[in-house]
Motif scaffolding. Structure first.
Motif, PDB file in Angstrom:
ATOM      1  N   GLY A 176       0.735  -1.352  -0.011  1.00  0.00           N
ATOM      2  CA  GLY A 176       0.107   0.030   0.047  1.00  0.00           C
ATOM      3  C   GLY A 176       0.947   1.209   0.056  1.00  0.00           C
ATOM      4  N   CYS A 177       1.983   1.272  -0.632  1.00  0.00           N
ATOM      5  CA  CYS A 177       2.892   2.591  -0.645  1.00  0.00           C
ATOM      6  C   CYS A 177       2.312   3.484  -1.950  1.00  0.00           C
ATOM      7  CB  CYS A 177       4.304   2.125  -0.705  1.00  0.00           C
ATOM      8  SG  CYS A 177       4.856   1.382   1.010  1.00  0.00           S
ATOM      9  N   LYS A 178       3.014   4.304  -1.785  1.00  0.00           N
ATOM     10  CA  LYS A 178       2.938   5.553  -3.340  1.00  0.00           C
ATOM     11  C   LYS A 178       4.194   6.007  -3.425  1.00  0.00           C
ATOM     12  CE  LYS A 178      -1.992   6.726  -3.262  1.00  0.00           C
ATOM     13  NZ  LYS A 178      -2.356   5.922  -1.974  1.00  0.00           N
ATOM     14  N   ILE A 179       4.756   5.623  -4.542  1.00  0.00           N
ATOM     15  CA  ILE A 179       6.182   5.929  -4.923  1.00  0.00           C
ATOM     16  C   ILE A 179       5.851   7.357  -5.983  1.00  0.00           C
ATOM     17  CG2 ILE A 179       8.624   5.580  -5.718  1.00  0.00           C
ATOM     18  CD1 ILE A 179       7.591   3.985  -3.129  1.00  0.00           C
ATOM     19  N   GLY A 180       6.467   8.446  -5.624  1.00  0.00           N
ATOM     20  CA  GLY A 180       6.297   9.653  -6.471  1.00  0.00           C
ATOM     21  C   GLY A 180       7.005   9.423  -7.847  1.00  0.00           C
ATOM     22  N   GLY A 220       6.056   5.832   6.799  1.00  0.00           N
ATOM     23  CA  GLY A 220       4.970   6.872   6.840  1.00  0.00           C
ATOM     24  C   GLY A 220       4.831   7.848   5.717  1.00  0.00           C
ATOM     25  N   GLU A 221       3.839   8.742   5.963  1.00  0.00           N
ATOM     26  CA  GLU A 221       3.704   9.747   4.680  1.00  0.00           C
ATOM     27  C   GLU A 221       4.479  10.974   4.714  1.00  0.00           C
ATOM     28  OE1 GLU A 221      -0.344  10.924   4.128  1.00  0.00           O
ATOM     29  OE2 GLU A 221      -1.270   8.925   4.915  1.00  0.00           O
ATOM     30  N   THR A 222       5.638  10.801   3.733  1.00  0.00           N
ATOM     31  CA  THR A 222       6.865  11.969   3.786  1.00  0.00           C
ATOM     32  C   THR A 222       6.512  12.966   2.762  1.00  0.00           C
ATOM     33  OG1 THR A 222       8.034  10.605   2.285  1.00  0.00           O
ATOM     34  CG2 THR A 222       8.465  10.088   4.528  1.00  0.00           C
ATOM     35  N   THR A 223       6.949  14.184   3.030  1.00  0.00           N
ATOM     36  CA  THR A 223       6.553  15.271   1.840  1.00  0.00           C
ATOM     37  C   THR A 223       7.977  15.879   1.476  1.00  0.00           C
ATOM     38  OG1 THR A 223       6.546  16.828   3.768  1.00  0.00           O
ATOM     39  CG2 THR A 223       4.484  15.967   3.123  1.00  0.00           C
ATOM     40  N   ILE A 224       7.859  16.456   0.589  1.00  0.00           N
ATOM     41  CA  ILE A 224       9.162  17.092  -0.019  1.00  0.00           C
ATOM     42  C   ILE A 224      10.155  17.758   1.227  1.00  0.00           C
ATOM     43  CG2 ILE A 224       8.342  19.390  -0.789  1.00  0.00           C
ATOM     44  CD1 ILE A 224      10.604  16.919  -2.828  1.00  0.00           C
ATOM     45  N   GLU A 225       9.531  18.457   2.149  1.00  0.00           N
ATOM     46  CA  GLU A 225      10.098  19.166   3.215  1.00  0.00           C
ATOM     47  C   GLU A 225      10.944  18.201   4.117  1.00  0.00           C
ATOM     48  OE1 GLU A 225       7.203  21.521   1.735  1.00  0.00           O
ATOM     49  OE2 GLU A 225       6.619  19.704   2.778  1.00  0.00           O
ATOM     50  N   ASP A 226      10.419  16.814   3.911  1.00  0.00           N
ATOM     51  CA  ASP A 226      11.541  15.811   4.884  1.00  0.00           C
ATOM     52  C   ASP A 226      12.816  15.550   4.058  1.00  0.00           C
ATOM     53  OD1 ASP A 226       9.224  15.547   6.710  1.00  0.00           O
ATOM     54  OD2 ASP A 226       8.126  14.336   5.432  1.00  0.00           O
ATOM     55  N   TYR A 227      13.076  15.892   2.955  1.00  0.00           N
ATOM     56  CA  TYR A 227      14.094  15.564   2.259  1.00  0.00           C
ATOM     57  C   TYR A 227      15.184  16.997   1.924  1.00  0.00           C
ATOM     58  CZ  TYR A 227      11.492  11.432   1.349  1.00  0.00           C
ATOM     59  OH  TYR A 227      10.787  10.236   1.614  1.00  0.00           O
ATOM     60  N   PRO A 228      15.975  17.167   2.894  1.00  0.00           N
ATOM     61  CA  PRO A 228      16.976  18.292   2.419  1.00  0.00           C
ATOM     62  C   PRO A 228      17.452  18.187   1.088  1.00  0.00           C
ATOM     63  CG  PRO A 228      17.580  17.284   4.293  1.00  0.00           C
ATOM     64  CD  PRO A 228      16.519  16.307   3.847  1.00  0.00           C
ATOM     65  N   ASP A 229      17.488  19.262   0.185  1.00  0.00           N
ATOM     66  CA  ASP A 229      17.859  19.157  -1.273  1.00  0.00           C
ATOM     67  C   ASP A 229      17.408  18.021  -1.882  1.00  0.00           C
ATOM     68  OD1 ASP A 229      19.638  21.376  -0.622  1.00  0.00           O
ATOM     69  OD2 ASP A 229      21.206  19.786   0.167  1.00  0.00           O
ATOM     70  N   TYR A 243      17.229   7.944   7.599  1.00  0.00           N
ATOM     71  CA  TYR A 243      15.963   7.574   7.752  1.00  0.00           C
ATOM     72  C   TYR A 243      14.938   8.553   7.990  1.00  0.00           C
ATOM     73  CZ  TYR A 243      16.719   8.149  12.814  1.00  0.00           C
ATOM     74  OH  TYR A 243      17.074   8.796  14.083  1.00  0.00           O
ATOM     75  N   ILE A 244      13.761   8.032   7.699  1.00  0.00           N
ATOM     76  CA  ILE A 244      12.579   9.130   8.024  1.00  0.00           C
ATOM     77  C   ILE A 244      11.568   8.053   8.652  1.00  0.00           C
ATOM     78  CG2 ILE A 244      11.019  10.815   7.273  1.00  0.00           C
ATOM     79  CD1 ILE A 244      12.789  11.422   4.803  1.00  0.00           C
ATOM     80  N   ILE A 245      11.435   8.352   9.922  1.00  0.00           N
ATOM     81  CA  ILE A 245      10.171   7.561  10.552  1.00  0.00           C
ATOM     82  C   ILE A 245       9.215   8.533  11.163  1.00  0.00           C
ATOM     83  CG2 ILE A 245       9.649   5.921  12.503  1.00  0.00           C
ATOM     84  CD1 ILE A 245      11.637   4.717  10.491  1.00  0.00           C
ATOM     85  N   LYS A 246       8.005   8.616  10.297  1.00  0.00           N
ATOM     86  CA  LYS A 246       7.083   9.624  10.802  1.00  0.00           C
ATOM     87  C   LYS A 246       6.086   9.285  11.806  1.00  0.00           C
ATOM     88  CE  LYS A 246       6.253  12.841   8.016  1.00  0.00           C
ATOM     89  NZ  LYS A 246       6.856  14.220   8.150  1.00  0.00           N
ATOM     90  N   SER A 248       3.568   3.954   2.952  1.00  0.00           N
ATOM     91  CA  SER A 248       4.159   5.113   3.197  1.00  0.00           C
ATOM     92  C   SER A 248       4.121   5.801   1.826  1.00  0.00           C
ATOM     93  CB  SER A 248       5.749   4.760   3.393  1.00  0.00           C
ATOM     94  OG  SER A 248       6.033   4.141   4.589  1.00  0.00           O
ATOM     95  N   VAL A 249       4.575   7.060   1.855  1.00  0.00           N
ATOM     96  CA  VAL A 249       4.289   7.890   0.791  1.00  0.00           C
ATOM     97  C   VAL A 249       5.597   8.509   0.557  1.00  0.00           C
ATOM     98  CG1 VAL A 249       3.061   9.878  -0.430  1.00  0.00           C
ATOM     99  CG2 VAL A 249       1.811   8.258   1.117  1.00  0.00           C
ATOM    100  N   ILE A 250       5.995   8.552  -0.827  1.00  0.00           N
ATOM    101  CA  ILE A 250       7.498   9.063  -1.117  1.00  0.00           C
ATOM    102  C   ILE A 250       7.256   9.980  -2.086  1.00  0.00           C
ATOM    103  CG2 ILE A 250       9.905   8.672  -2.137  1.00  0.00           C
ATOM    104  CD1 ILE A 250       9.169   6.857   0.454  1.00  0.00           C
ATOM    105  N   PRO A 251       7.464  11.271  -2.241  1.00  0.00           N
ATOM    106  CA  PRO A 251       7.006  12.310  -2.788  1.00  0.00           C
ATOM    107  C   PRO A 251       7.645  12.345  -3.931  1.00  0.00           C
ATOM    108  CG  PRO A 251       8.459  13.295  -1.276  1.00  0.00           C
ATOM    109  CD  PRO A 251       8.159  11.919  -0.927  1.00  0.00           C
ATOM    110  N   ASP A 252       7.210  13.238  -5.381  1.00  0.00           N
ATOM    111  CA  ASP A 252       7.930  13.180  -6.437  1.00  0.00           C
ATOM    112  C   ASP A 252       9.370  13.602  -6.160  1.00  0.00           C
ATOM    113  OD1 ASP A 252       5.320  12.563  -7.303  1.00  0.00           O
ATOM    114  OD2 ASP A 252       5.050  14.474  -8.254  1.00  0.00           O
TER     115      ASP A 252
END
Length: 424
Positions: free
Chosen positions: A348-352, A399-408, A416-419, A383-387
């Motif tokens: 059930g993940c979404k990869i951008g 977890g549901e990550t957004t572009i803000e969770d990824y510096p550069d 790691y990112i654990i939401k 989990s959700v990985i942004p475009d």
């Protein structure tokens, strides 16, 4: 209740913490394997193929998915009025409520269930190994040796033997000594955690050790039986057996399935692996899709390219996406033009779109170096990985990550990112 010659007790309560974010919300035996199966399907299928029609499944950690999967046992022909499959979670007793503590304690708490069948023999199984085994042949060996306890054991390379409980036997395969994870092993016969007990011996030893904290078969019950002069034998098994308890062994076992001649054949007619399968549409491959040396689940739509991978059911792989050497579990959506290399993506993940998983060089994990020790990208359920993000090797995301969770727009190797929830 009709008396049963042998019943099976299947230990399926394990958290499987070495699988990291894959088991943060689901018990290890319920984790997907080989596209459409779950790990517990293998011991359950072994039972029905071996003529064992009464199985108690002991659950504890995150049991919902497992309970739903097993249901009343129809896929394994275990929906019986007499016997069949019974899910045995820890339950409230009038004086206290006890979690299972240790493998033998879990069995002890279900003495009444076993007594109701008054079996001659009890087979103890673990719910998290991948193998095919005829337990009836093991039972014949047990009877022929007039054994009290028979332990399935397999030869392992001597340099690996210190990871296991090792048995030392005489020329008749009678066990003379045990060594639990010895530094300098004197034998290469490793216990597989599969035991046949004569019922009275099991019952008496469980009662004798009922106050032992974290009572365990390997550490307590087996040595107790040995010290009390019981007849213990090692049944040697030489087939395929895989403990998929770590991320790298889980990934490797799945990747072995897509070899041209796999060592472990999921599709043998005479030894079927049964599972609960939903009736879903067939796969769809678009005219521009490419699939090579892969397993593709039912209802999956492929518009991109898949190489050397295991894809579950109901997955969508959009146009321009490229997947290599990866495990993608059911109902996941892989965005357009994304590249996924050596990754395990849970259900059930979404990869951008345009995301790239598995970039760069390996780096040690900052989350848990014991769990994350391979160059894999591990994505937890839902989990959700942004475009457009780049994700390095040996990383974990949950977890549901957004572009803000990824510096550069990137997550470096070892990060790691654990939401939410735990930090497995």
């Amino acid at each position: 209740m009709i008396k049963k010659e042998m019943i099976a007790m299947l230990l399926a309560g394990g958290q499987g913490s070495r699988l990291g974010v894959l088991t943060s919300g689901v018990a290890k035996p319920a984790v997907t394997f080989g596209g459409k199966y779950r790990i517990i399907d293998f011991p359950l299928s072994n039972c029905i193929n071996s003529g064992i029609d009464t199985v108690g499944v002991l659950t504890q950690y995150q049991p919902l998915r497992l309970n739903t999967h097993i249901g009343i046992g129809i896929p394994w022909d275990l929906d019986r009025n007499n016997g069949g499959v019974t899910v045995l979670p820890p339950y409230e007793k009038s004086d206290n409520s006890e979690w299972y503590s240790g493998t033998a304690n879990a069995i002890y708490q279900n003495l009444k269930y076993m007594e109701s069948y008054n079996p001659d023999y009890v087979l103890i199984l673990s719910g998290d190994h991948i193998y095919k085994m005829d337990y009836e042949v093991m039972l014949d060996f047990h009877k022929a040796n007039n054994a009290d306890v028979t332990i399935a054991a397999m030869p392992v390379p001597i340099e690996e033997a210190s990871r296991f409980g090792v048995v030392i036997t005489d020329e008749d395969k009678r066990i003379t000594e045990f060594e639990e994870k010895p530094e300098h092993p004197r034998s290469n016969l490793a216990s597989m955690g599969i035991y046949i007990f004569s019922w009275k011996v099991l019952r008496d030893s469980l009662l004798a050790l009922k106050d032992q904290s974290n009572c365990d078969f390997g550490k307590h019950i087996i040595p107790y039986c040995h010290e009390n002069g019981k007849r213990l034998f090692a049944y040697e098994y030489n087939g395929y057996w895989k403990d998929v308890g770590t991320l790298s062994s889980y990934w490797e076992a799945n990747m072995e399935l897509v070899d041209l001649i796999p060592e472990f054949n999921l599709y043998e007619e005479y030894w079927k692996i049964y599972t609960k399968s939903d009736v879903i549409a067939p796969q769809y491959f678009s005219s521009e899709s490419v699939v090579d040396k892969s397993i593709i689940g039912e209802g999956t739509e492929v518009y991109g390219e898949v190489y050397g991978s295991v894809i579950g059911s109901g997955v969508t792989i959009k146009k321009g996406a490229v997947i290599r050497d990866s495990i993608i579990m059911k109902d996941t959506v892989i965005g357009e033009n994304s590249v996924i290399e050596k990754s395990i993506v849970a259900e059930g993940c979404k990869i951008g779109a345009g995301a790239h998983l598995g970039v760069g060089e390996y780096a040690p994990s900052k989350l848990n170096p014991k769990v994350y020790a391979a160059d894999l990208v591990t994505i937890g359920e839902g989990s959700v990985i942004p475009d457009g993000v780049s994700i390095g090797k040996n990383t974990a995301i949950s977890g549901e990550t957004t572009i803000e969770d990824y510096p550069d727009n990137q997550l470096a190797s070892g990060e790691y990112i654990i939401k939410e929830g735990d930090r497995s």
